[in-house]
Write a protein that holds these residues in place. Structure first.
Motif, PDB file in Angstrom:
ATOM      1  N   ALA A 185      34.836 156.435  78.008  1.00  0.00           N
ATOM      2  CA  ALA A 185      35.591 156.095  76.802  1.00  0.00           C
ATOM      3  C   ALA A 185      36.555 157.194  76.380  1.00  0.00           C
ATOM      4  O   ALA A 185      37.552 156.932  75.713  1.00  0.00           O
ATOM      5  CB  ALA A 185      34.625 155.788  75.655  1.00  0.00           C
ATOM      6  N   GLN A 186      36.255 158.440  76.780  1.00  0.00           N
ATOM      7  CA  GLN A 186      37.122 159.557  76.378  1.00  0.00           C
ATOM      8  C   GLN A 186      38.312 159.745  77.308  1.00  0.00           C
ATOM      9  O   GLN A 186      39.225 160.521  77.005  1.00  0.00           O
ATOM     10  CB  GLN A 186      36.312 160.866  76.326  1.00  0.00           C
ATOM     11  N   VAL A 187      38.328 159.039  78.432  1.00  0.00           N
ATOM     12  CA  VAL A 187      39.385 159.222  79.428  1.00  0.00           C
ATOM     13  C   VAL A 187      40.637 158.433  79.049  1.00  0.00           C
ATOM     14  O   VAL A 187      40.558 157.249  78.723  1.00  0.00           O
ATOM     15  CB  VAL A 187      38.904 158.775  80.826  1.00  0.00           C
ATOM     16  N   ARG A 188      41.787 159.084  79.098  1.00  0.00           N
ATOM     17  CA  ARG A 188      43.055 158.429  78.834  1.00  0.00           C
ATOM     18  C   ARG A 188      43.862 158.372  80.131  1.00  0.00           C
ATOM     19  O   ARG A 188      43.944 159.366  80.863  1.00  0.00           O
ATOM     20  CB  ARG A 188      43.849 159.190  77.761  1.00  0.00           C
ATOM     21  N   VAL A 189      44.447 157.218  80.409  1.00  0.00           N
ATOM     22  CA  VAL A 189      45.222 157.036  81.632  1.00  0.00           C
ATOM     23  C   VAL A 189      46.709 156.976  81.305  1.00  0.00           C
ATOM     24  O   VAL A 189      47.136 156.196  80.450  1.00  0.00           O
ATOM     25  CB  VAL A 189      44.816 155.740  82.368  1.00  0.00           C
ATOM     26  N   VAL A 190      47.477 157.814  81.979  1.00  0.00           N
ATOM     27  CA  VAL A 190      48.931 157.779  81.872  1.00  0.00           C
ATOM     28  C   VAL A 190      49.468 157.284  83.204  1.00  0.00           C
ATOM     29  O   VAL A 190      49.242 157.908  84.245  1.00  0.00           O
ATOM     30  CB  VAL A 190      49.521 159.171  81.568  1.00  0.00           C
ATOM     31  N   ILE A 191      50.128 156.145  83.183  1.00  0.00           N
ATOM     32  CA  ILE A 191      50.668 155.559  84.406  1.00  0.00           C
ATOM     33  C   ILE A 191      51.971 156.259  84.793  1.00  0.00           C
ATOM     34  O   ILE A 191      52.862 156.432  83.963  1.00  0.00           O
ATOM     35  CB  ILE A 191      50.929 154.052  84.223  1.00  0.00           C
ATOM     36  N   LEU A 192      52.071 156.647  86.044  1.00  0.00           N
ATOM     37  CA  LEU A 192      53.304 157.221  86.582  1.00  0.00           C
ATOM     38  C   LEU A 192      53.958 156.172  87.463  1.00  0.00           C
ATOM     39  O   LEU A 192      53.320 155.619  88.362  1.00  0.00           O
ATOM     40  CB  LEU A 192      52.998 158.479  87.399  1.00  0.00           C
ATOM     41  N   THR A 193      55.212 155.879  87.204  1.00  0.00           N
ATOM     42  CA  THR A 193      55.890 154.840  87.968  1.00  0.00           C
ATOM     43  C   THR A 193      57.280 155.296  88.394  1.00  0.00           C
ATOM     44  O   THR A 193      57.951 156.028  87.662  1.00  0.00           O
ATOM     45  CB  THR A 193      55.996 153.532  87.148  1.00  0.00           C
ATOM     46  N   THR A 194      57.694 154.875  89.577  1.00  0.00           N
ATOM     47  CA  THR A 194      59.022 155.214  90.082  1.00  0.00           C
ATOM     48  C   THR A 194      60.086 154.456  89.308  1.00  0.00           C
ATOM     49  O   THR A 194      61.160 154.976  89.033  1.00  0.00           O
ATOM     50  CB  THR A 194      59.136 154.876  91.579  1.00  0.00           C
ATOM     51  N   PHE A 195      59.768 153.220  88.957  1.00  0.00           N
ATOM     52  CA  PHE A 195      60.714 152.376  88.238  1.00  0.00           C
ATOM     53  C   PHE A 195      60.226 152.144  86.818  1.00  0.00           C
ATOM     54  O   PHE A 195      59.172 151.556  86.616  1.00  0.00           O
ATOM     55  CB  PHE A 195      60.876 151.029  88.948  1.00  0.00           C
ATOM     56  N   GLU A 196      60.992 152.607  85.836  1.00  0.00           N
ATOM     57  CA  GLU A 196      60.555 152.478  84.453  1.00  0.00           C
ATOM     58  C   GLU A 196      60.543 151.025  83.985  1.00  0.00           C
ATOM     59  O   GLU A 196      59.771 150.657  83.114  1.00  0.00           O
ATOM     60  CB  GLU A 196      61.434 153.332  83.544  1.00  0.00           C
TER      61      GLU A 196
ATOM     62  N   SER B 261      49.393 147.327  83.078  1.00  0.00           N
ATOM     63  CA  SER B 261      48.645 148.577  82.945  1.00  0.00           C
ATOM     64  C   SER B 261      48.237 148.815  81.496  1.00  0.00           C
ATOM     65  O   SER B 261      47.115 149.238  81.211  1.00  0.00           O
ATOM     66  CB  SER B 261      49.499 149.752  83.439  1.00  0.00           C
ATOM     67  N   LEU B 262      49.157 148.548  80.570  1.00  0.00           N
ATOM     68  CA  LEU B 262      48.832 148.727  79.154  1.00  0.00           C
ATOM     69  C   LEU B 262      47.732 147.758  78.739  1.00  0.00           C
ATOM     70  O   LEU B 262      46.815 148.119  78.010  1.00  0.00           O
ATOM     71  CB  LEU B 262      50.083 148.506  78.300  1.00  0.00           C
ATOM     72  N   ARG B 263      47.809 146.547  79.221  1.00  0.00           N
ATOM     73  CA  ARG B 263      46.767 145.579  78.905  1.00  0.00           C
ATOM     74  C   ARG B 263      45.435 145.969  79.536  1.00  0.00           C
ATOM     75  O   ARG B 263      44.369 145.656  79.002  1.00  0.00           O
ATOM     76  CB  ARG B 263      47.183 144.188  79.398  1.00  0.00           C
ATOM     77  N   ALA B 264      45.514 146.661  80.679  1.00  0.00           N
ATOM     78  CA  ALA B 264      44.297 147.093  81.359  1.00  0.00           C
ATOM     79  C   ALA B 264      43.662 148.295  80.674  1.00  0.00           C
ATOM     80  O   ALA B 264      42.529 148.655  80.984  1.00  0.00           O
ATOM     81  CB  ALA B 264      44.613 147.440  82.822  1.00  0.00           C
ATOM     82  N   GLY B 265      44.392 148.911  79.740  1.00  0.00           N
ATOM     83  CA  GLY B 265      43.815 150.025  79.000  1.00  0.00           C
ATOM     84  C   GLY B 265      44.531 151.346  79.131  1.00  0.00           C
ATOM     85  O   GLY B 265      44.042 152.360  78.625  1.00  0.00           O
ATOM     86  N   ALA B 266      45.675 151.375  79.808  1.00  0.00           N
ATOM     87  CA  ALA B 266      46.412 152.634  79.932  1.00  0.00           C
ATOM     88  C   ALA B 266      46.937 153.066  78.563  1.00  0.00           C
ATOM     89  O   ALA B 266      47.252 152.241  77.713  1.00  0.00           O
ATOM     90  CB  ALA B 266      47.582 152.466  80.901  1.00  0.00           C
ATOM     91  N   SER B 267      47.023 154.377  78.368  1.00  0.00           N
ATOM     92  CA  SER B 267      47.518 154.901  77.094  1.00  0.00           C
ATOM     93  C   SER B 267      49.041 154.928  77.041  1.00  0.00           C
ATOM     94  O   SER B 267      49.629 155.133  75.987  1.00  0.00           O
ATOM     95  CB  SER B 267      46.977 156.313  76.858  1.00  0.00           C
ATOM     96  N   GLY B 268      49.685 154.752  78.168  1.00  0.00           N
ATOM     97  CA  GLY B 268      51.138 154.755  78.204  1.00  0.00           C
ATOM     98  C   GLY B 268      51.637 154.933  79.617  1.00  0.00           C
ATOM     99  O   GLY B 268      50.852 154.875  80.570  1.00  0.00           O
ATOM    100  N   PHE B 269      52.913 155.127  79.752  1.00  0.00           N
ATOM    101  CA  PHE B 269      53.489 155.291  81.083  1.00  0.00           C
ATOM    102  C   PHE B 269      54.621 156.291  81.039  1.00  0.00           C
ATOM    103  O   PHE B 269      55.178 156.602  79.989  1.00  0.00           O
ATOM    104  CB  PHE B 269      53.980 153.953  81.638  1.00  0.00           C
TER     105      PHE B 269
END
Length: 227
Positions: A77-88, A96-104
């Motif tokens: 629960a304490q882990v935050r995911v930041v998605i890195l993507t080649t194409f914004e 990814s946001l719906r899956a629980g990522a904190s942002g990109f």
């Protein structure tokens, strides 16, 4: 307090570059590297990471599946995911946001933007919104799987638990505004805004502000702007 960062990318060269950058900061350290999503989930548990920099496209278990696995695991629960993507502008971002990522964050971002994103995600204080995020979130939510003109009834029902002021603050959060900006717009103190944001997160079961944004759009409280 040192921010524990996990790097998940199938390109070793990129992981090495990110490691050098992150380890150069006195308040953060890289605690592990993963070349696929399954390894990222395992290391997130073993190394007790605070933030995972997650590539979307990886062999085997991809970043989207790994993000969902992390967000659904109570022990992480304490882990935050930041998605890195080649194409914004990427259809995977809204998923990814719906899956629980904190942002990109785009891989072409400046080093300071990446470091700032890590700190913001670790603090849970704001949606990652360097440069493009404000307008893109709305467009991603309009274009993602299952997105249509009909608000999610379950999400809409949950909004009934919010006070009028909490709804007003949620609308501002969905616009990508910081607590200080919201305080100025609503003529209240930043501390009051933070309190309303925290209460809205608790009532809606949101892990962070990124999920608040998703809920605001999926519930129909905020509609995507047509540019």
């Amino acid at each position: 307090m040192t921010i524990r960062v996990l790097l998940a990318d199938d390109q070793a060269l990129l992981r090495s570059a990110f490691r050098v950058l992150v380890d150069s900061e006195p308040d953060m350290e890289v605690v592990g590297e993963a070349s696929d999503g399954a390894e990222a989930v395992r290391l997130a548990k073993e190394e007790r990471a605070d933030v995972v920099l997650m590539d979307i496209r990886m062999p085997g278990t991809d970043g989207l599946a790994a993000t969902r696995m992390i967000s659904e695991d109570p022990s992480l629960a304490q882990v935050r995911v930041v998605i890195l993507t080649t194409f914004e502008v990427d259809d995977y971002v809204v998923q990814s946001l719906r899956a629980g990522a904190s942002g990109f964050l785009g891989k072409g971002s400046e080093p300071e933007e990446l470091l700032s994103a890590i700190r913001i995600a670790a603090g849970g204080e704001a949606l990652l919104s360097p440069a493009a995020t404000k307008g893109l979130i709305a467009r991603f939510l309009a274009q993602g799987d299952g997105a249509d003109e009909t608000a999610d009834p379950a999400r809409t029902a949950r909004l009934e638990a919010l006070t009028v002021r909490e709804r007003e603050v949620l609308v501002q959060v969905a616009g990508g505004h910081s607590n200080d900006e919201i305080a100025e717009r609503l003529e209240v103190s930043p501390l009051t805004v933070k309190t309303h944001v925290n209460r809205a997160m608790a009532k809606l079961g949101a892990r962070d502000r990124a999920q608040l944004v998703v809920i605001a759009y999926e519930s129909g409280l905020v509609r995507p702007r047509v540019e």
